[in-house]
Write a protein that holds these residues in place. Structure first.
Motif, PDB file in Angstrom:
ATOM      1  N   ARG A  14       0.796  -1.228   0.000  1.00  0.00           N
ATOM      2  CA  ARG A  14       0.000   0.000   0.000  1.00  0.00           C
ATOM      3  C   ARG A  14       0.830   1.281   0.000  1.00  0.00           C
ATOM      4  O   ARG A  14       0.275   2.367  -0.097  1.00  0.00           O
ATOM      5  N   VAL A  15       2.160   1.170   0.116  1.00  0.00           N
ATOM      6  CA  VAL A  15       3.023   2.351   0.116  1.00  0.00           C
ATOM      7  C   VAL A  15       3.470   2.631  -1.312  1.00  0.00           C
ATOM      8  O   VAL A  15       4.074   1.783  -1.960  1.00  0.00           O
ATOM      9  N   ASP A  16       3.147   3.826  -1.822  1.00  0.00           N
ATOM     10  CA  ASP A  16       3.522   4.206  -3.182  1.00  0.00           C
ATOM     11  C   ASP A  16       5.020   4.475  -3.288  1.00  0.00           C
ATOM     12  O   ASP A  16       5.660   4.064  -4.257  1.00  0.00           O
ATOM     13  N   GLU A  17       5.557   5.193  -2.303  1.00  0.00           N
ATOM     14  CA  GLU A  17       6.981   5.523  -2.295  1.00  0.00           C
ATOM     15  C   GLU A  17       7.373   6.023  -0.918  1.00  0.00           C
ATOM     16  O   GLU A  17       6.524   6.410  -0.118  1.00  0.00           O
ATOM     17  N   LEU A  18       8.682   6.020  -0.680  1.00  0.00           N
ATOM     18  CA  LEU A  18       9.245   6.597   0.529  1.00  0.00           C
ATOM     19  C   LEU A  18      10.105   7.776   0.125  1.00  0.00           C
ATOM     20  O   LEU A  18      10.844   7.706  -0.864  1.00  0.00           O
ATOM     21  N   ASN A  19      10.001   8.867   0.870  1.00  0.00           N
ATOM     22  CA  ASN A  19      10.810  10.058   0.613  1.00  0.00           C
ATOM     23  C   ASN A  19      11.606  10.386   1.858  1.00  0.00           C
ATOM     24  O   ASN A  19      11.049  10.548   2.946  1.00  0.00           O
ATOM     25  N   LEU A  20      12.920  10.468   1.669  1.00  0.00           N
ATOM     26  CA  LEU A  20      13.811  10.881   2.737  1.00  0.00           C
ATOM     27  C   LEU A  20      14.096  12.357   2.511  1.00  0.00           C
ATOM     28  O   LEU A  20      14.747  12.727   1.538  1.00  0.00           O
ATOM     29  N   ILE A  21      13.575  13.203   3.372  1.00  0.00           N
ATOM     30  CA  ILE A  21      13.623  14.650   3.171  1.00  0.00           C
ATOM     31  C   ILE A  21      14.799  15.233   3.933  1.00  0.00           C
ATOM     32  O   ILE A  21      14.899  15.099   5.154  1.00  0.00           O
ATOM     33  N   SER A  22      15.694  15.881   3.202  1.00  0.00           N
ATOM     34  CA  SER A  22      16.875  16.504   3.790  1.00  0.00           C
ATOM     35  C   SER A  22      16.487  17.871   4.333  1.00  0.00           C
ATOM     36  O   SER A  22      15.972  18.720   3.627  1.00  0.00           O
ATOM     37  N   MET A  23      16.772  18.079   5.621  1.00  0.00           N
ATOM     38  CA  MET A  23      16.467  19.339   6.280  1.00  0.00           C
ATOM     39  C   MET A  23      17.771  20.042   6.642  1.00  0.00           C
ATOM     40  O   MET A  23      18.831  19.421   6.702  1.00  0.00           O
ATOM     41  N   GLU A  24      17.675  21.324   6.900  1.00  0.00           N
ATOM     42  CA  GLU A  24      18.839  22.087   7.324  1.00  0.00           C
ATOM     43  C   GLU A  24      19.384  21.517   8.629  1.00  0.00           C
ATOM     44  O   GLU A  24      18.628  21.088   9.491  1.00  0.00           O
ATOM     45  N   GLY A  25      20.687  21.475   8.745  1.00  0.00           N
ATOM     46  CA  GLY A  25      21.314  20.987   9.963  1.00  0.00           C
ATOM     47  C   GLY A  25      21.647  19.509   9.932  1.00  0.00           C
ATOM     48  O   GLY A  25      21.952  18.918  10.964  1.00  0.00           O
ATOM     49  N   GLY A  26      21.575  18.887   8.766  1.00  0.00           N
ATOM     50  CA  GLY A  26      21.933  17.476   8.652  1.00  0.00           C
ATOM     51  C   GLY A  26      20.900  16.531   9.230  1.00  0.00           C
ATOM     52  O   GLY A  26      21.227  15.431   9.648  1.00  0.00           O
ATOM     53  N   ILE A  27      19.657  16.949   9.233  1.00  0.00           N
ATOM     54  CA  ILE A  27      18.561  16.122   9.725  1.00  0.00           C
ATOM     55  C   ILE A  27      17.767  15.612   8.534  1.00  0.00           C
ATOM     56  O   ILE A  27      17.543  16.339   7.563  1.00  0.00           O
TER      57      ILE A  27
END
Length: 101
Positions: A14-27
Motif C-alpha cells: 500500500r506504500v507508493d513511495e518513501l521520501n527521505l527529506i533533507s532538512m537544514e542541519g543534517g537532519i
C-alpha cells in the motif's frame, strides 16, 4: 504513521513511495506516500523521527520490501535567501533501497 504501521502497509503493497527529506542541519525526515497522501514517520509517542543519514534510514527500513525511495531536497533558493521560487520545485533523487557497500 509509526514504523510498525509503515511495515504493515509496505508488506501489504500500500506504500507508493518513501521520501527521505533533507532538512537544514543534517537532519533527515522520512515520509511514506500512501494513495498520494504524505505520512511522516513518527515514534510511538507521535513525535517525528529524525534520521542522521541515508544509511541510517536504510538501517531502519531493512525489513521492508523494495519500493521507490527518493532523497528530497528543498529549493536551494529558499534555504539560501528565504525566498520562494516561482516554480517551487524540489530536487528528488532516486536512491537505492539497499546499501551498495
Amino acid at each position: 504513521m509509526n514504523l510498525q504501521e509503515l511495515t504493515a502497509f509496505a508488506h501489504a503493497g500500500r506504500v507508493d513511495e518513501l521520501n527521505l527529506i533533507s532538512m537544514e542541519g543534517g537532519i533527515y525526515l522520512l515520509e511514506a506516500r500512501v494513495r498520494g497522501m504524505a505520512h511522516p514517520l513518527n515514534d510511538f509517542n507521535g513525535k517525528t523521527i529524525h534520521l542522521r543519514s541515508v544509511e541510517h534510514a536504510r538501517d531502519l527500513l531493512h525489513t521492508l520490501p523494495k519500493m521507490p525511495f527518493n532523497l528530497v531536497h528543498s529549493v536551494v533558493h529558499d534555504e539560501m535567501c528565504g525566498l520562494r521560487d516561482v516554480d517551487e520545485q524540489t530536487l528528488r533523487v532516486p536512491i537505492s533501497f539497499r546499501s551498495t557497500w
